[in-house]
Motif scaffolding. Sequence first.
Motif, short mmCIF file in Angstrom:
data_model
loop_
_atom_site.label_atom_id
_atom_site.label_comp_id
_atom_site.label_asym_id
_atom_site.label_seq_id
_atom_site.Cartn_x
_atom_site.Cartn_y
_atom_site.Cartn_z
N SER A 36 112.90 -38.94 40.29
CA SER A 36 113.42 -38.93 41.66
C SER A 36 113.20 -37.54 42.26
CB SER A 36 114.92 -39.27 41.67
OG SER A 36 115.67 -38.21 41.09
N GLN A 38 115.15 -34.78 45.28
CA GLN A 38 116.04 -34.46 46.39
C GLN A 38 115.17 -33.93 47.52
OE1 GLN A 38 118.88 -31.34 45.63
NE2 GLN A 38 119.82 -31.49 47.66
N GLU A 80 112.95 -39.77 58.22
CA GLU A 80 112.69 -39.33 56.86
C GLU A 80 111.18 -39.31 56.63
OE1 GLU A 80 114.55 -42.05 57.64
OE2 GLU A 80 116.35 -42.18 56.37
N TYR A 90 118.88 -42.62 49.30
CA TYR A 90 120.33 -42.74 49.07
C TYR A 90 120.98 -41.37 49.17
CZ TYR A 90 119.01 -41.42 44.26
OH TYR A 90 118.49 -40.77 43.16
N ASP A 91 122.32 -41.39 49.28
CA ASP A 91 123.11 -40.17 49.49
C ASP A 91 122.59 -39.39 50.70
OD1 ASP A 91 124.67 -40.81 47.36
OD2 ASP A 91 123.81 -39.34 45.98
N PHE A 92 122.31 -40.13 51.78
CA PHE A 92 121.74 -39.51 52.98
C PHE A 92 122.82 -38.75 53.74
CE2 PHE A 92 120.67 -39.36 57.45
CZ PHE A 92 119.34 -38.98 57.43
N LYS A 93 122.48 -37.52 54.13
CA LYS A 93 123.37 -36.70 54.95
C LYS A 93 122.56 -36.09 56.09
CE LYS A 93 126.48 -35.43 51.14
NZ LYS A 93 125.76 -36.21 50.12
N ASN A 113 119.34 -34.41 54.34
CA ASN A 113 119.39 -34.23 52.89
C ASN A 113 119.56 -35.62 52.26
OD1 ASN A 113 120.05 -33.59 50.19
ND2 ASN A 113 120.99 -31.68 50.80
N TYR A 114 118.62 -36.02 51.42
CA TYR A 114 118.69 -37.35 50.82
C TYR A 114 117.89 -37.37 49.52
CZ TYR A 114 114.20 -37.77 53.34
OH TYR A 114 112.94 -37.57 53.84
N TYR A 115 117.99 -38.49 48.80
CA TYR A 115 117.31 -38.64 47.51
C TYR A 115 116.40 -39.87 47.56
CZ TYR A 115 120.62 -35.25 45.61
OH TYR A 115 121.35 -34.12 45.38
N ASN A 117 113.87 -42.33 44.94
CA ASN A 117 113.45 -42.66 43.57
C ASN A 117 111.94 -42.87 43.49
OD1 ASN A 117 115.96 -42.57 42.27
ND2 ASN A 117 116.46 -44.65 42.91
#
Length: 259
Positions: A36, A38, A80, A90-93, A113-115, A117
């Motif tokens: 993955s 960041q 993005e 995921y974990d999108f800010k 800021n996101y992740y 995979n």
Amino acid sequence: MLLSTAALMLLFLGSMSAYYNVTYLNTTLILNKNQSAQVIENIGIYVSNASVSQYIASRGAFGLGLADWQRLISSTEIVEHIVNAGHSPYDFKFLPGPLSNIGNGGYAILTMNYYVNNVTTVKNIAPRKFEYTFNNSVFNFENTASGQVLPANTKLNLITPAGAHAVSLYPLPDSPPPNFLGNYTNATEFSWYTEEPLSKFSFSYIVSESLQDEVVAYFSRLYDAYSGQMYAILIIAVVLILVYLYLKSGSGSVFEARR
């Protein structure tokens, strides 16, 4: 006199018009060993004088999402730029930064800021040695007739895991320069700048694990594969112990009663 008056009027009308303009994009991928990444994206924007109050109000509003800011800024860059068709980020800010005033408007930085995979694929090439290959299909930059390119005023950064050794890069990064042997042995961050073609982008690196890392990884995979069975065995063991203690306690009471 008439020319200077006309110029002042045009300047006044320009300052009154409300608009936003994207000035630069900085996309950074921090690559992880689990394939993955960041992703941290900083988007610089110019805010016209007539839009300052709107930006400040929007920044303080509750519940505004990425789609709302896309409509506000009216730019295709508010997206993005690293995506995976089979795996949503995921974990999108999203964080709109404070405005820096410059007299006739201001500048601000929007941060995503996101992740993501499956940004890399990995294969075991030797004992405790793994080669990671970047998946260039995750790029979501500007499309041209020859494929994707980095737009103007854009910077792409890849940061490899600690101890990684880059073995294949195309096109060569704008930073850092190779060492005197023509390789990037000690480099951990690689950057490509404006208008770099991405259609044939390739990047791979090797990570060597210590024996301790291999043991930890083995037991982590074992736990992931059999965690359900392990929980079931643990529950059964606890139940059997409780039953044993109960029966032992009951047998003792009966024995004492007989005496």
